[in-house]
Write a protein that holds these residues in place. Structure first.
Motif, short mmCIF file in Angstrom:
data_model
loop_
_atom_site.label_atom_id
_atom_site.label_comp_id
_atom_site.label_asym_id
_atom_site.label_seq_id
_atom_site.Cartn_x
_atom_site.Cartn_y
_atom_site.Cartn_z
N UNK A 1 2.38 -3.67 -9.21
CA UNK A 1 3.16 -2.99 -10.26
C UNK A 1 2.47 -3.01 -11.61
N UNK A 2 1.21 -3.37 -11.64
CA UNK A 2 0.52 -3.59 -12.92
C UNK A 2 0.65 -2.42 -13.88
N UNK A 3 0.54 -1.20 -13.39
CA UNK A 3 0.56 -0.03 -14.27
C UNK A 3 1.81 0.83 -14.10
N UNK A 4 2.86 0.24 -13.53
CA UNK A 4 4.05 1.02 -13.26
C UNK A 4 5.21 0.57 -14.15
N UNK A 5 5.95 1.51 -14.69
CA UNK A 5 7.10 1.14 -15.52
C UNK A 5 8.27 0.67 -14.64
N UNK A 6 9.20 0.00 -15.27
CA UNK A 6 10.40 -0.44 -14.57
C UNK A 6 10.59 -1.94 -14.64
N UNK B 1 0.81 -1.22 0.00
CA UNK B 1 0.00 0.00 0.00
C UNK B 1 0.85 1.28 0.00
N UNK B 2 2.16 1.16 0.24
CA UNK B 2 3.05 2.32 0.24
C UNK B 2 3.75 2.54 -1.09
N UNK B 3 3.60 1.60 -2.00
CA UNK B 3 4.39 1.65 -3.23
C UNK B 3 4.10 2.89 -4.05
#
Length: 371
Positions: free
Chosen positions: A196-201, A150-152
């Motif tokens: 991380x579904x919608x996060x790049x990297x 929840x902090x990501x």
């Protein structure tokens, strides 16, 4: 001078094992884990064997036996590699403990794992323009290190606010990957993917056990450790069964031969009494070399390629083995503790532990050689 205990390290075997890892996961980059002095195999020597050190930047390995990056536990391990002119990308898995360590990481162009708010706060003390290379660790269920899911989002925002920081990728660690039917492992993978579904990297999940047993954990990067050294991370399977070659051959020597009568005790505590008239060999290795004191009677060693079970208690500098069935045994003969033909997993099973502990537990008194 004749060495008492020798660990012969086969660097070609380590290259073979990395090639085998790439066969499992051809689409992943490999972060070779060489912490704890490459699990007792020699971090500098292993790094030089697995990387063309003329290249200082990230690259897709030119050969299947080349690592794309290395991982160590702490700054001290990373600095030792830099001092040895290992210029490859190095990831510090535990991150930093102080602002001083952070500045050293930046000076030596190390990649830093960030797993807590206080580490982010240290980073934010850096002046603008200080280029930090960061991996962000997420706690998906191991509950050791990492940001809670929840902090990501908030962590990501803090990183994006600093254009001088480079996000190398996202990381998690599997708690039960060696259990091939663990619902907890699948839950960790699902959690990581969802957060991380919608996060790049780039993503990295799999350690050695995850790499072998959980294909869905073979993300953009994999982090093999034990597999590199030819041992299996899975209970009941040996490295040879996985197509790996043992990288270490641990040998000692016969120091003395004793003819003992039936009923006579052997060693400290008299925990073993001769079952018959026996020829006992005293071997120059003990717990001061890293051979676990808890090893039980019957632990298999080898002399002249034949089994020579341990009898009596492991002492600081010596063990005793039964060579009654090997009459050609002489003082000075080699005694194999583990290596090709006698897998390290067999000794680990006897001790009720893991191959990791045996490799990492070898002390400085053991001479490493690189034939």
């Amino acid at each position: 001078m004749i060495p008492r205990v020798t660990a012969s390290i086969d660097l070609d075997a380590i290259r073979h094992n990395l090639t085998r890892i790439r066969q499992w996961t051809p689409d992943s980059r490999v972060m070779a884990v060489i912490k704890a002095d490459a699990y007792g195999h020699g971090a500098v020597q292993v790094a030089r064997a697995l990387r063309d050190l003329r290249s200082e930047s990230d690259f897709a390995g030119r050969h299947p036996w080349e690592a794309d990056a290395f991982a160590v536990a702490c700054l001290e391990e990373a600095l030792r590699l830099r001092e040895a002119r290992v210029y490859a990308p190095i990831v510090v898995l535990e991150g930093v403990l102080s602002l001083e360590e952070l500045r050293l990481c930046l000076h030596h162009e190390l990649q830093i794992v960030v797993h807590d708010d206080w580490q982010l706060a240290l980073l934010e003390q850096l002046p603008r323009g200080a280029r930090a290379r960061l991996w962000i660790k997420i706690d998906t269920g191991m509950h050791r290190l990492g940001f809670e899911p929840e902090k990501v989002a908030a962590v990501h925002e803090r990183i994006l606010a600093r254009r001088d920081w480079q996000l190398c990728g996202w990381m998690t660690h599997l708690a039960r990957a060696d259990e091939t039917d663990s619902a907890a492992t699948q839950a960790q993978i699902d959690c990581f993917d969802a957060v991380l579904a919608d996060r790049p990297g780039a993503r990295t999940i799999a350690n050695s056990a995850g790499l072998v047993a959980w294909p869905q954990a073979r993300a953009d990067w994999v982090r093999p450790g034990l597999l590199l050294y030819g041992a299996s991370p899975l209970s009941g399977r040996t490295g040879a069964e996985l197509g790996l070659r043992p990288a270490m051959r641990l040998e000692s020597r016969v120091l003395a031969l004793r003819d003992c009568r039936a009923g006579e005790p052997i060693g400290y505590g008299a925990i073993y009494h001769c079952e018959r008239d026996m020829r006992i060999a005293v071997v120059t290795v003990g717990y001061a070399d890293g051979v676990l004191r808890c090893l039980p009677n019957g632990t298999p060693f080898q002399v002249h390629g034949q089994s020579a079970p341990m009898v009596g208690r492991v002492s600081m500098d010596m063990v005793t083995i039964d060579v009654s069935a090997i009459p050609q045994t002489r003082v000075g003969d080699s005694v194999l503790l583990w290596g090709e033909g006698l897998p390290v997993e067999a000794l680990a099973d006897r001790a009720g532990t893991l191959s990791y502990e045996l490799f990492c537990g070898l002390t400085q008194r053991v001479r490493r050689v690189y034939p």
